[in-house]
Motif scaffolding. Sequence first.
Motif, PDB file in Angstrom:
ATOM      1  N   LYS A 146       4.497   0.161  -1.174  1.00 25.29           N
ATOM      2  CA  LYS A 146       5.454   1.125  -1.723  1.00 25.29           C
ATOM      3  C   LYS A 146       4.781   2.020  -2.762  1.00 25.29           C
ATOM      4  N   ARG A 147       4.021   1.377  -3.634  1.00 23.72           N
ATOM      5  CA  ARG A 147       3.344   2.139  -4.687  1.00 23.72           C
ATOM      6  C   ARG A 147       2.345   3.127  -4.077  1.00 23.72           C
ATOM      7  N   THR A 148       1.666   2.674  -3.035  1.00 23.89           N
ATOM      8  CA  THR A 148       0.680   3.533  -2.379  1.00 23.89           C
ATOM      9  C   THR A 148       1.336   4.751  -1.737  1.00 23.89           C
ATOM     10  N   VAL A 149       2.417   4.494  -0.994  1.00 27.77           N
ATOM     11  CA  VAL A 149       3.114   5.595  -0.316  1.00 27.77           C
ATOM     12  C   VAL A 149       3.616   6.611  -1.349  1.00 27.77           C
ATOM     13  N   TRP A 157       0.190  -0.196   6.702  1.00 26.91           N
ATOM     14  CA  TRP A 157       0.167  -0.029   5.237  1.00 26.91           C
ATOM     15  C   TRP A 157       1.006   1.188   4.884  1.00 26.91           C
ATOM     16  N   GLY A 158       2.305   0.997   4.807  1.00 29.87           N
ATOM     17  CA  GLY A 158       3.212   2.081   4.443  1.00 29.87           C
ATOM     18  C   GLY A 158       4.474   2.037   5.291  1.00 29.87           C
ATOM     19  N   LYS A 159       5.605   2.237   4.601  1.00 32.27           N
ATOM     20  CA  LYS A 159       6.891   2.261   5.315  1.00 32.27           C
ATOM     21  C   LYS A 159       7.532   3.638   5.211  1.00 32.27           C
ATOM     22  N   ARG A 160       8.213   4.038   6.292  1.00 38.97           N
ATOM     23  CA  ARG A 160       9.027   5.250   6.198  1.00 38.97           C
ATOM     24  C   ARG A 160      10.497   4.879   5.985  1.00 38.97           C
TER      25      ARG A 160
END
Length: 324
Positions: free
Chosen positions: A196-199, A17-20
């Motif tokens: 994306k919104r979370t990150v 849950w999340g991309k760098r």
Amino acid sequence: MKATAKAHTNIALIKYWGKRNEEIILPTNNSLSLTLDGFYTETTVALHEDYTEDHFILDGQPVVGEQYKRVTTFLDLIRKLAGKNIYADVRSINNVPTAAGFASSASGFAALAAAGTKAMGIHLSEQELSRLTRQGSGSACRSIYGGFAEWRMGKENDGSDSYAVPIAPVEHWDLRVAAVILSSTMKKVSSREGMKRTVESSPFFDGWVNSIPKDLEEIKEGIKARNMEKVGSIAEANCLRMHATTLGANPPFTYWHDTTLTVMQTVKQLREQGVPAYFTIDAGPNVKVLYLPENEKTVEKVLREIPGVTDVRLSKSGQGVTYI
Ligand code: 2P0
């Protein structure tokens, strides 16, 4: 010039849950999943010298728009690897309820990567195939393997060390999963957009990322020991932490429906009655329930009786990608 592959979807017990890096899909944390034999995609890729673009038919219907673009962009990667400028006819049969919290993109891109590379005459190791598949859809890189698999996030910026590895094969443990279907409608926030919104905006995101290493270490011990209580309780807590990040995002959102909560409570009641059952939820309202074979009848009956549940589909652990 033509190849067919079958890949199963997977359920994450430790969530991605999340991309760098959004472009080549590099995650912010390792994740771990169980491949499921109940849900799969079968894809045939046939190359045509005379085509000037790719064609993509999903369940008998031509696909256009964003979904088509994701497929052709992925085929571009394979063309580049093969050094061939040839377009393809792609036909997929999806035995996964699309976009309702079941990762159809996982089985979809795993099958496409396998069939596409084979049709283009490229021979990849499973690790190389997983690394390539990751660039189609992150969770798909875990579907290359059967049983339990871990996606190692890697440290490099070019993605060279970001791929999945097998943790335990199908034969290791007969852990079962009931997919509790509440709604087959398309969700409002795609997992890509939600992540994306979370990150970018959730103050809970750092807490989520920091919680992963301990969960991972412990769940791997639990899998090794076939310890249902350990594996189930870690998976459940990890899922709740992932979903908590969405409530902290701006604007806030949740994938849960009212019936999602009812299913969660029912699973807890099952445990209070001595039936080891644990839930996990992906980016959608549906719930997946982990259970053991000896409790299958009880678990299925109780889940089917919940008002608002439209279907319950039982699955065993599934094999990795295969060529047909
Ligand atoms: C997972 N999910 O680990 C998590 C848990 C949803 C919740 O991976 O943008 O379709 O294609 O890399 O893999 C769904 O996201 O996202 C997902 P992309 P993907 O299974």
